[in-house]
Design a protein around this motif. Structure first.
Motif, PDB file in Angstrom:
ATOM      1  N   LEU A  33       0.830  -1.196   0.000  1.00 47.96           N
ATOM      2  CA  LEU A  33       0.000   0.000   0.000  1.00 47.96           C
ATOM      3  C   LEU A  33       0.868   1.250   0.000  1.00 47.96           C
ATOM      4  O   LEU A  33       1.954   1.278   0.593  1.00 47.96           O
ATOM      5  CB  LEU A  33      -0.911  -0.001   1.240  1.00 47.96           C
ATOM      6  N   ARG A  34       0.385   2.284  -0.654  1.00 48.65           N
ATOM      7  CA  ARG A  34       1.115   3.551  -0.694  1.00 48.65           C
ATOM      8  C   ARG A  34       1.122   4.181   0.689  1.00 48.65           C
ATOM      9  O   ARG A  34       0.113   4.232   1.389  1.00 48.65           O
ATOM     10  CB  ARG A  34       0.461   4.502  -1.687  1.00 48.65           C
ATOM     11  N   ALA A  35       2.270   4.671   1.099  1.00 44.79           N
ATOM     12  CA  ALA A  35       2.418   5.283   2.413  1.00 44.79           C
ATOM     13  C   ALA A  35       1.911   6.715   2.385  1.00 44.79           C
ATOM     14  O   ALA A  35       2.068   7.439   1.399  1.00 44.79           O
ATOM     15  CB  ALA A  35       3.882   5.252   2.848  1.00 44.79           C
ATOM     16  N   SER A  36       1.301   7.119   3.480  1.00 49.12           N
ATOM     17  CA  SER A  36       0.819   8.493   3.619  1.00 49.12           C
ATOM     18  C   SER A  36       1.820   9.316   4.419  1.00 49.12           C
ATOM     19  O   SER A  36       2.768   8.779   5.011  1.00 49.12           O
ATOM     20  CB  SER A  36      -0.538   8.505   4.324  1.00 49.12           C
ATOM     21  N   ASP A  37       1.606  10.619   4.460  1.00 43.12           N
ATOM     22  CA  ASP A  37       2.478  11.481   5.256  1.00 43.12           C
ATOM     23  C   ASP A  37       2.365  11.143   6.739  1.00 43.12           C
ATOM     24  O   ASP A  37       3.354  11.220   7.478  1.00 43.12           O
ATOM     25  CB  ASP A  37       2.120  12.954   5.027  1.00 43.12           C
ATOM     26  N   ALA A  38       1.169  10.753   7.193  1.00 35.12           N
ATOM     27  CA  ALA A  38       1.015  10.353   8.593  1.00 35.12           C
ATOM     28  C   ALA A  38       1.825   9.093   8.897  1.00 35.12           C
ATOM     29  O   ALA A  38       2.407   8.969   9.984  1.00 35.12           O
ATOM     30  CB  ALA A  38      -0.467  10.129   8.911  1.00 35.12           C
ATOM     31  N   ASP A  39       1.891   8.146   7.938  1.00 34.17           N
ATOM     32  CA  ASP A  39       2.717   6.950   8.132  1.00 34.17           C
ATOM     33  C   ASP A  39       4.189   7.317   8.259  1.00 34.17           C
ATOM     34  O   ASP A  39       4.905   6.782   9.123  1.00 34.17           O
ATOM     35  CB  ASP A  39       2.526   5.986   6.959  1.00 34.17           C
ATOM     36  N   ARG A  40       4.660   8.227   7.421  1.00 37.48           N
ATOM     37  CA  ARG A  40       6.061   8.635   7.497  1.00 37.48           C
ATOM     38  C   ARG A  40       6.359   9.353   8.816  1.00 37.48           C
ATOM     39  O   ARG A  40       7.432   9.158   9.427  1.00 37.48           O
ATOM     40  CB  ARG A  40       6.410   9.539   6.313  1.00 37.48           C
ATOM     41  N   ASP A  41       5.428  10.180   9.268  1.00 33.57           N
ATOM     42  CA  ASP A  41       5.632  10.873  10.539  1.00 33.57           C
ATOM     43  C   ASP A  41       5.700   9.884  11.703  1.00 33.57           C
ATOM     44  O   ASP A  41       6.486  10.066  12.633  1.00 33.57           O
ATOM     45  CB  ASP A  41       4.503  11.879  10.778  1.00 33.57           C
ATOM     46  N   ARG A  42       4.863   8.847  11.657  1.00 35.85           N
ATOM     47  CA  ARG A  42       4.878   7.849  12.731  1.00 35.85           C
ATOM     48  C   ARG A  42       6.223   7.130  12.790  1.00 35.85           C
ATOM     49  O   ARG A  42       6.780   6.918  13.880  1.00 35.85           O
ATOM     50  CB  ARG A  42       3.745   6.842  12.493  1.00 35.85           C
ATOM     51  N   ILE A  43       6.777   6.763  11.635  1.00 37.21           N
ATOM     52  CA  ILE A  43       8.076   6.096  11.616  1.00 37.21           C
ATOM     53  C   ILE A  43       9.171   7.055  12.104  1.00 37.21           C
ATOM     54  O   ILE A  43      10.083   6.653  12.843  1.00 37.21           O
ATOM     55  CB  ILE A  43       8.393   5.586  10.191  1.00 37.21           C
ATOM     56  N   ALA A  44       9.094   8.325  11.713  1.00 32.52           N
ATOM     57  CA  ALA A  44      10.093   9.297  12.167  1.00 32.52           C
ATOM     58  C   ALA A  44      10.048   9.458  13.682  1.00 32.52           C
ATOM     59  O   ALA A  44      11.094   9.596  14.334  1.00 32.52           O
ATOM     60  CB  ALA A  44       9.871  10.645  11.472  1.00 32.52           C
ATOM     61  N   ASP A  45       8.856   9.424  14.282  1.00 33.94           N
ATOM     62  CA  ASP A  45       8.743   9.522  15.739  1.00 33.94           C
ATOM     63  C   ASP A  45       9.350   8.303  16.418  1.00 33.94           C
ATOM     64  O   ASP A  45      10.016   8.419  17.458  1.00 33.94           O
ATOM     65  CB  ASP A  45       7.275   9.677  16.141  1.00 33.94           C
ATOM     66  N   ILE A  46       9.137   7.115  15.848  1.00 35.51           N
ATOM     67  CA  ILE A  46       9.731   5.899  16.422  1.00 35.51           C
ATOM     68  C   ILE A  46      11.254   5.961  16.346  1.00 35.51           C
ATOM     69  O   ILE A  46      11.961   5.597  17.299  1.00 35.51           O
ATOM     70  CB  ILE A  46       9.195   4.659  15.687  1.00 35.51           C
ATOM     71  N   LEU A  47      11.782   6.434  15.236  1.00 34.20           N
ATOM     72  CA  LEU A  47      13.238   6.544  15.091  1.00 34.20           C
ATOM     73  C   LEU A  47      13.806   7.571  16.056  1.00 34.20           C
ATOM     74  O   LEU A  47      14.904   7.389  16.596  1.00 34.20           O
ATOM     75  CB  LEU A  47      13.588   6.914  13.644  1.00 34.20           C
ATOM     76  N   ARG A  48      13.073   8.657  16.289  1.00 30.64           N
ATOM     77  CA  ARG A  48      13.558   9.660  17.245  1.00 30.64           C
ATOM     78  C   ARG A  48      13.624   9.082  18.662  1.00 30.64           C
ATOM     79  O   ARG A  48      14.569   9.332  19.403  1.00 30.64           O
ATOM     80  CB  ARG A  48      12.655  10.887  17.220  1.00 30.64           C
ATOM     81  N   GLU A  49      12.618   8.282  19.041  1.00 34.39           N
ATOM     82  CA  GLU A  49      12.647   7.653  20.357  1.00 34.39           C
ATOM     83  C   GLU A  49      13.806   6.654  20.459  1.00 34.39           C
ATOM     84  O   GLU A  49      14.444   6.544  21.504  1.00 34.39           O
ATOM     85  CB  GLU A  49      11.311   6.951  20.608  1.00 34.39           C
ATOM     86  N   ALA A  50      14.069   5.921  19.378  1.00 32.69           N
ATOM     87  CA  ALA A  50      15.187   4.978  19.387  1.00 32.69           C
ATOM     88  C   ALA A  50      16.514   5.706  19.539  1.00 32.69           C
ATOM     89  O   ALA A  50      17.435   5.215  20.213  1.00 32.69           O
ATOM     90  CB  ALA A  50      15.178   4.140  18.109  1.00 32.69           C
ATOM     91  N   LEU A  51      16.635   6.889  18.941  1.00 35.00           N
ATOM     92  CA  LEU A  51      17.852   7.679  19.102  1.00 35.00           C
ATOM     93  C   LEU A  51      18.004   8.141  20.547  1.00 35.00           C
ATOM     94  O   LEU A  51      19.096   8.079  21.125  1.00 35.00           O
ATOM     95  CB  LEU A  51      17.820   8.882  18.155  1.00 35.00           C
ATOM     96  N   ALA A  52      16.899   8.604  21.158  1.00 37.32           N
ATOM     97  CA  ALA A  52      16.960   9.069  22.542  1.00 37.32           C
ATOM     98  C   ALA A  52      17.291   7.935  23.509  1.00 37.32           C
ATOM     99  O   ALA A  52      17.949   8.161  24.533  1.00 37.32           O
ATOM    100  CB  ALA A  52      15.630   9.711  22.934  1.00 37.32           C
ATOM    101  N   GLU A  53      16.877   6.698  23.192  1.00 33.50           N
ATOM    102  CA  GLU A  53      17.158   5.554  24.052  1.00 33.50           C
ATOM    103  C   GLU A  53      18.542   4.973  23.819  1.00 33.50           C
ATOM    104  O   GLU A  53      18.948   4.054  24.532  1.00 33.50           O
ATOM    105  CB  GLU A  53      16.110   4.466  23.814  1.00 33.50           C
ATOM    106  N   GLY A  54      19.258   5.463  22.823  1.00 41.59           N
ATOM    107  CA  GLY A  54      20.592   4.953  22.537  1.00 41.59           C
ATOM    108  C   GLY A  54      20.605   3.716  21.659  1.00 41.59           C
ATOM    109  O   GLY A  54      21.660   3.079  21.509  1.00 41.59           O
ATOM    110  N   ARG A  55      19.485   3.361  21.072  1.00 43.78           N
ATOM    111  CA  ARG A  55      19.443   2.191  20.189  1.00 43.78           C
ATOM    112  C   ARG A  55      20.021   2.487  18.814  1.00 43.78           C
ATOM    113  O   ARG A  55      20.449   1.577  18.108  1.00 43.78           O
ATOM    114  CB  ARG A  55      18.003   1.696  20.041  1.00 43.78           C
ATOM    115  N   LEU A  56      20.009   3.754  18.415  1.00 44.76           N
ATOM    116  CA  LEU A  56      20.553   4.169  17.125  1.00 44.76           C
ATOM    117  C   LEU A  56      21.591   5.259  17.355  1.00 44.76           C
ATOM    118  O   LEU A  56      21.422   6.107  18.239  1.00 44.76           O
ATOM    119  CB  LEU A  56      19.447   4.701  16.204  1.00 44.76           C
TER     120      LEU A  56
END
Length: 245
Positions: A33-56
């Protein structure tokens, strides 16, 4: 006796002999399925949390966020969080019976369009920068100055298109700036830089210049922290004046 043959009555085929209807086409798999802007924002938020936790690491975070913002399908987005706990939590929730309603997706928010056709347009000074900004310069010039803007989002995407015109983007020097685009008989130039703080805002400049130019530059001497400090000082002074009355 009438010996003339009578025509045989027309018979209808039994229902079992009727031609079966063509099956309905199967829906596309969820990963296609084609991704929406809301889908991209959700993934960006997950990646930001992973950065804050030291996983990335900051480099991994920057690379994954850049790829997520350019992803076209849901499957491409899921690849960027496949090795993070958030992805496994989603699978467990999907596999088992849902005990509670799924959370609503993040709102995409309206676009902030800056358009100049045979004219000039600008966003500068004290203004609230949206999550996405579209800039179009057609035989004109557009200036987007974020050096004094209020950053309500950590990730800001600017889509720029220039046709016989120019788009200029300025950011504070303590934010991260990324550029993805190109030029057709024109120039696309972005001074890529990384902020020293991992939670600093990130501005992504994406676009094309056709017989024109798209440029992204830091505004030297302008810092997000300095701007916020000045705002706090102004609020404190106004409160003191109000209390002294």
């Amino acid at each position: 006796m009438d010996l003339q043959k009578q025509p045989a009555p027309a018979t209808t085929p039994p229902a079992s002999a009727a031609t079966p209807a063509a099956p309905a086409p199967a829906p596309a798999p969820a990963a296609e399925l084609r991704a929406s802007d809301a889908d991209r924002d959700r993934i960006a938020d997950i990646l930001r949390e992973a950065l804050a936790e030291g996983r990335l690491s900051p480099e991994e975070h920057s690379e994954r966020v850049t790829g997520a913002l350019a992803a076209k399908t849901v499957g491409e987005l899921d690849a960027f969080i496949r090795d993070l706990p958030a992805a496994h939590a989603r699978r467990a929730t999907t596999a088992g019976p849902p005990s509670r309603p799924a959370p609503a997706p993040l709102p995409a928010g309206p676009y902030d369009n800056v358009v100049a056709v045979f004219s000039s347009a600008a966003r500068r000074g004290r203004w609230r920068a949206g999550r996405r900004i579209h800039a179009y310069a057609i035989f004109g010039s557009v200036e987007i100055d974020l050096s004094e803007a209020l950053f309500e989002y950590q990730h800001i995407v600017i889509k720029a298109f220039s046709l016989f015109g120019s788009v200029e983007v300025y950011v504070p020097e303590n934010v991260s700036l990324r550029g993805t685009g190109g030029g057709v008989l024109g120039s696309f130039e972005v001074d890529t830089m990384d902020a020293p703080e991992p939670d600093a805002p990130v501005v992504y400049l994406d676009g094309w210049a056709v017989l024109g130019s798209v440029e992204g530059r830091p505004r030297r001497g302008r810092l997000v922290a300095d701007i916020l400090d000045r705002v706090h000082r102004k609020v404190d002074r106004s409160l003191r004046r109000h209390l002294d009355r």
